[in-house]
Design an enzyme around this catalytic site. Structure first.
Site, mmCIF file in Angstrom:
data_model
loop_
_atom_site.group_PDB
_atom_site.id
_atom_site.type_symbol
_atom_site.label_atom_id
_atom_site.label_comp_id
_atom_site.label_asym_id
_atom_site.label_seq_id
_atom_site.Cartn_x
_atom_site.Cartn_y
_atom_site.Cartn_z
ATOM 1 N NE ARG A 165 -3.448 2.712 0.478
ATOM 2 C CZ ARG A 165 -3.171 3.903 -0.058
ATOM 3 N NH1 ARG A 165 -2.119 4.051 -0.836
ATOM 4 N NH2 ARG A 165 -3.946 4.939 0.170
ATOM 5 C CG HIS A 171 4.760 7.106 -0.706
ATOM 6 N ND1 HIS A 171 4.313 8.306 -0.206
ATOM 7 C CD2 HIS A 171 4.512 6.197 0.250
ATOM 8 C CE1 HIS A 171 3.844 8.143 1.004
ATOM 9 N NE2 HIS A 171 3.942 6.867 1.309
#
Length: 137
Positions: A99, A104
């Site tokens: 996740r 990012h």
């Protein structure tokens, strides 16, 4: 103990959408747009699963405030100890790392790595949902 009432509708819908995404992706694993959509479905399914676990633990605890500042790994360990999860902390750490990677950066290699873990996550999240439903019955 009084019956607990936790609305699992959002978790049900998220897991249904995740299963649909897996089915579509398996039809054509070269379709990057479908893969990206599957990853997004994993992201929101993961978040909802985590929130539902925490809410249930709070609702079923004599001291709900204990869970407010609890570290994620301790939350998972508690859920595992209570039989709410199939997997233990190392497995959930993998999902958490996946996740984190998806939010990012975007990298083809990472996307393919994340997609490999999604079916196992779906089994885990369905187990959690089923345990939550059974305990509210």
């Amino acid at each position: 103990m009084a019956a607990l009432s936790l609305d699992l509708t959002s978790l049900d819908k998220a897991l249904q959408r995740l299963a649909e995404g897996i089915a579509r992706y398996e039809q054509d694993t070269s379709d990057g747009q479908i893969r990206d959509g599957l990853i997004q479905r994993f992201e929101f399914s993961y978040e909802i699963s985590h929130k539902m676990l925490k809410r249930y633990l709070e609702m079923s605890s004599a001291s709900p405030s204990v869970f407010d500042g609890m570290a994620f790994q301790d939350l998972i360990r508690t859920g595992n100890e209570q039989g709410l999860l199939l997997g233990d902390w190392p497995r959930w750490r993998t999902y958490r790392e996946m996740r984190g990677k998806t939010s990012h950066t975007y990298d083809e290699k990472i996307a393919l790595e994340v997609v490999q873990h999604i079916p196992a996550f779906l089994r885990e999240a369905r187990y959690l949902r089923d345990q939550l439903k059974a305990r509210q019955a």
